[in-house]
Write an enzyme that holds these catalytic residues in place. Structure first.
Site, PDB file in Angstrom:
ATOM      1  N   GLU A   1      -9.969  -5.623  13.711  1.00 41.77           N
ATOM      2  CA  GLU A   1     -10.877  -6.046  12.654  1.00 41.77           C
ATOM      3  C   GLU A   1     -11.038  -7.562  12.695  1.00 41.77           C
ATOM      4  O   GLU A   1     -10.112  -8.282  13.054  1.00 41.77           O
ATOM      5  CB  GLU A   1     -10.333  -5.630  11.282  1.00 41.77           C
ATOM      6  CG  GLU A   1     -10.324  -4.136  11.086  1.00 41.77           C
ATOM      7  CD  GLU A   1      -9.791  -3.719   9.731  1.00 41.77           C
ATOM      8  OE1 GLU A   1      -9.961  -2.543   9.391  1.00 41.77           O
ATOM      9  OE2 GLU A   1      -9.213  -4.556   9.021  1.00 41.77           O
TER      10      GLU A   1
ATOM     11  N   SER B   1     -13.003  -5.390   8.609  1.00 42.90           N
ATOM     12  CA  SER B   1     -12.262  -4.951   7.433  1.00 42.90           C
ATOM     13  C   SER B   1     -13.246  -4.496   6.359  1.00 42.90           C
ATOM     14  O   SER B   1     -14.386  -4.973   6.300  1.00 42.90           O
ATOM     15  CB  SER B   1     -11.414  -6.103   6.895  1.00 42.90           C
ATOM     16  OG  SER B   1     -10.990  -5.852   5.583  1.00 42.90           O
TER      17      SER B   1
ATOM     18  N   CYS C   1       0.822  -1.218   0.000  1.00 43.01           N
ATOM     19  CA  CYS C   1       0.000   0.000   0.000  1.00 43.01           C
ATOM     20  C   CYS C   1       0.856   1.268   0.000  1.00 43.01           C
ATOM     21  O   CYS C   1       0.455   2.291  -0.543  1.00 43.01           O
ATOM     22  CB  CYS C   1      -0.910   0.027   1.222  1.00 43.01           C
ATOM     23  SG  CYS C   1      -1.869  -1.477   1.516  1.00 43.01           S
TER      24      CYS C   1
ATOM     25  N   ASP D   1      -3.135  -3.282   7.999  1.00 40.39           N
ATOM     26  CA  ASP D   1      -4.196  -4.177   8.467  1.00 40.39           C
ATOM     27  C   ASP D   1      -4.061  -5.577   7.882  1.00 40.39           C
ATOM     28  O   ASP D   1      -4.239  -6.576   8.574  1.00 40.39           O
ATOM     29  CB  ASP D   1      -5.570  -3.613   8.078  1.00 40.39           C
ATOM     30  CG  ASP D   1      -5.881  -2.315   8.797  1.00 40.39           C
ATOM     31  OD1 ASP D   1      -4.919  -1.598   9.141  1.00 40.39           O
ATOM     32  OD2 ASP D   1      -7.051  -2.021   9.012  1.00 40.39           O
TER      33      ASP D   1
ATOM     34  N   CYS E   1      -2.084   2.842   3.154  1.00 37.69           N
ATOM     35  CA  CYS E   1      -2.880   1.872   3.900  1.00 37.69           C
ATOM     36  C   CYS E   1      -3.920   2.568   4.772  1.00 37.69           C
ATOM     37  O   CYS E   1      -3.823   3.751   5.084  1.00 37.69           O
ATOM     38  CB  CYS E   1      -1.965   0.983   4.736  1.00 37.69           C
ATOM     39  SG  CYS E   1      -2.789  -0.507   5.375  1.00 37.69           S
ATOM     40  N   ASP E   2      -4.884   1.795   5.209  1.00 42.02           N
ATOM     41  CA  ASP E   2      -6.164   2.278   5.723  1.00 42.02           C
ATOM     42  C   ASP E   2      -6.107   3.468   6.677  1.00 42.02           C
ATOM     43  O   ASP E   2      -6.774   4.477   6.464  1.00 42.02           O
ATOM     44  CB  ASP E   2      -6.884   1.134   6.445  1.00 42.02           C
ATOM     45  CG  ASP E   2      -7.243  -0.001   5.526  1.00 42.02           C
ATOM     46  OD1 ASP E   2      -6.956   0.080   4.322  1.00 42.02           O
ATOM     47  OD2 ASP E   2      -7.809  -0.993   6.014  1.00 42.02           O
ATOM     48  N   LYS E   3      -5.355   3.351   7.770  1.00 43.88           N
ATOM     49  CA  LYS E   3      -5.444   4.367   8.817  1.00 43.88           C
ATOM     50  C   LYS E   3      -4.717   5.648   8.465  1.00 43.88           C
ATOM     51  O   LYS E   3      -4.934   6.687   9.101  1.00 43.88           O
ATOM     52  CB  LYS E   3      -4.906   3.809  10.143  1.00 43.88           C
ATOM     53  CG  LYS E   3      -5.583   2.537  10.599  1.00 43.88           C
ATOM     54  CD  LYS E   3      -7.099   2.656  10.585  1.00 43.88           C
ATOM     55  CE  LYS E   3      -7.768   1.317  10.809  1.00 43.88           C
ATOM     56  NZ  LYS E   3      -7.580   0.345   9.722  1.00 43.88           N
TER      57      LYS E   3
ATOM     58  N   CYS F   1      -5.164  -2.298  -1.058  1.00 42.06           N
ATOM     59  CA  CYS F   1      -6.077  -3.406  -1.364  1.00 42.06           C
ATOM     60  C   CYS F   1      -7.174  -2.958  -2.335  1.00 42.06           C
ATOM     61  O   CYS F   1      -7.761  -1.894  -2.181  1.00 42.06           O
ATOM     62  CB  CYS F   1      -6.672  -3.951  -0.084  1.00 42.06           C
ATOM     63  SG  CYS F   1      -5.420  -4.586   1.054  1.00 42.06           S
TER      64      CYS F   1
END
Length: 560
Positions: A450, A476, A56, A88, A129-131, A201
């Protein structure tokens, strides 16, 4: 909220670099290679979340180069520094997953401290990435300076045995392997083919969901986040991000001013229309808390009820983010929502409105990814907000990938993700069960892990349509099935979920917004002994002491 004082001539950085008393600071800046001309210019932070630990973010170091070129070409001096990422996908199902949501606060804190501490004039934040995405927006809300957030972009699709793959397929293959539906060789083949290179992702999971939300909030330039990580155009949009931040600085446009109740509602509607990640609920609430903007949990239910799902994206649909880019990207979704009156026109970081921006983006003829509002995939968006005697503060039902609005069944209660995963893998869970996973909330985990390992195992065993799950943890963006997360108050704080027992009848009623049980929880509370939070130290202990309810974004700033 941090406010940075302005210098005499309007540049924030002048308090650090101007005048005889600042000679020591200038001496140190010269040691980094800056000359008089560079020091005199606006000093622009390039905040990078580059890391070698995840696809990511692995390409973000290279992406910073054109960003800095754009800043220099527009008359600024870029100052790059790095902050962390906790991925994650790699930590999922382990104790390390507790660090994921915590990292959101650490990233926001570190940006605030580094940018504010050095009195920088504006910033570009590179996220993956996500956060890292919501953390960037939270920092923007605190600092109140011109800012652009640029997402590194989605990964391309994997390919195995004639079908497209994402990381979702690997998690679900683990469940299928445990059920004996695929052998070791197929699992190995899926694992090796699913992630072909750099990028986040690929489905409408949390990273791509928040990338869309940041675009609708106006914090990211229109279309920039849609460009996949390895696409040749990514360098161009990165350079343009550097130019955009200089334009915003000269115009005096604070990114903080873009975060309003209306823009948050717009972002929520876009998330609903794409059946995006339930994590967006948590993150948009957190951004609102940081900005001091009124925005409540129940608004997601109201928005979801009036917003149809028009994007056919995984985890519940057919396509990946790279397919949506080819179809027309975020502008295709936003254009339709604006035309239908489901979002309002609002300003963006470029100084132009959403409507003005989307008018410049073409759409691929005959594309199948984004439908018309009048012919949606589903009539209601991807969320439901539930209350009741199990979750008086509220919780989030994920509706992506199924049409169920009601489920009732006996509880199968577990006090950790590991216990529930073992039960699913062992074939203990039966059709009709409601899995309850507790003590995984923001404070109880700590870190609100998650549950993708569990939910993917459920899918892999063919139970996604016949089993429900409720938890004070979270999911997730790759999760699908009838799942209810963010149950608040959480178990460790004495929430009613802590009182549930095996066999209790659980009713999930999305239409009536209820998560309830017929068990007499009041009688049980009289003899209930609260379980102590997990013993932790260091950053985990600090987070455990400070974190608030998931119903308000699970932030660590003092609650008003």
């Amino acid at each position: 909220m941090t406010k940075i004082k302005q210098g005499q001539d309007g540049l924030t950085s002048d308090v650090m670099k101007k005048g005889p008393s600042r000679a020591p600071a200038r001496a140190m800046l010269r040691a980094t290679g800056l000359d008089d001309e560079a020091i005199a210019k606006p000093m622009i932070a390039v905040v990078n979340t580059w890391s070698e630990v995840t696809p990511c973010n692995i390409h973000l170091r290279d992406l910073a180069v054109p960003v800095k070129e754009g800043i220099r070409s527009a008359g600024g001096t870029p100052i790059e520094f790095n902050t962390i990422v906790v991925t994650d996908g790699i930590t999922m199902g382990t104790r390390g997953m507790r660090a994921s949501l915590m990292s959101r606060e650490t990233i926001a804190d570190s940006i605030e401290l580094a940018v504010g501490g050095h009195s920088l004039d504006a910033m570009v934040v590179l996220v993956g990435c996500d956060k890292t995405l919501p953390a960037a927006a939270m920092a923007v809300a605190r600092l109140g300076i011109p800012a652009v957030i640029l997402y590194g972009g989605s990964i391309m699709k994997g390919r195995y045995a004639g079908r497209d793959l994402s990381i979702q397929d690997v998690f679900e293959a683990v469940g299928a392997h445990a059920a004996g539906q695929i052998d070791d060789a197929e699992l190995d083949g899926i694992e090796k083919a699913a992630c072909p290179g750099a990028g986040a992702c690929g489905g409408q999971f949390t990273a791509n969901t928040m990338a869309l939300a940041l675009t609708v909030l106006g914090l990211s330039p229109m279309g920039a986040n849609d460009v996949p990580a390895v696409h040749p155009d990514k360098q161009r949009v990165a350079r343009r991000a550097g130019e955009h931040v200089m334009e915003a600085l000269r115009a005096g446009r604070s990114a903080r001013n873009l975060i309003t109740t209306e823009s948050l509602r717009n972002a929520a509607a876009a998330v609903c229309a794409t059946a995006g990640s339930t994590n967006a609920v948590l993150h948009l609430l957190a951004i609102a808390e940081e900005a001091g903007v009124p925005f409540e949990l129940n608004e997601f239910d109201e928005i979801s009820r009036r917003t149809p799902v028009i994007a056919d994206l995984k985890p519940g649909g057919r396509f990946l983010a790279c397919d949506m880019f080819d179809a027309g990207g975020a502008p295709s979704v936003i254009r339709r929502l604006l035309a239908a009156g489901l979002i309002s026109d609002a300003q963006t970081v470029t100084g132009r409105s959403l409507a003005e921006e989307v008018a410049e983006f073409p759409e691929a003829p005959g594309q199948e990814v984004v439908r018309e509002v009048g012919a949606p995939l589903k009539k209601r968006g991807g969320f439901g907000i539930l209350y009741g005697n199990i979750s008086p503060e509220g919780c989030v039902a994920k509706l992506a990938g199924h049409g169920q609005l009601f489920f009732e069944g006996p509880a199968r209660v577990f006090d950790s993700e590991e216990e529930s995963f073992a039960a699913v893998q062992a074939g203990v869970i039966q059709a009709g069960d409601v899995i309850v996973i507790r003590y995984e909330g923001p404070r109880g985990g700590p870190g609100m892990r998650e549950m993708l390992a569990v939910t993917a195992a459920i899918v892999g065993r063919g139970l996604s349509e016949s089993v429900a799950l409720i938890t004070d943890g979270r999911f997730s963006g790759a999760t699908h099935g009838f799942m209810v997360g963010h149950v608040a108050p959480e178990a460790v704080n004495g929430g009613p979920i802590a009182l549930l027992q095996d066999g209790d009848l659980i009713t999930i009623d999305v239409e009536n917004q209820t998560l309830s049980t017929t068990a007499n929880l009041d009688d049980r509370r009289a003899s209930f002994v609260a379980r102590q939070p997990t013993a932790v130290s260091g950053a985990y202990a600090k987070y455990q002491q400070l974190v608030g309810s998931a119903a308000r974004g699970a932030v660590t700033i003092p609650q008003k």
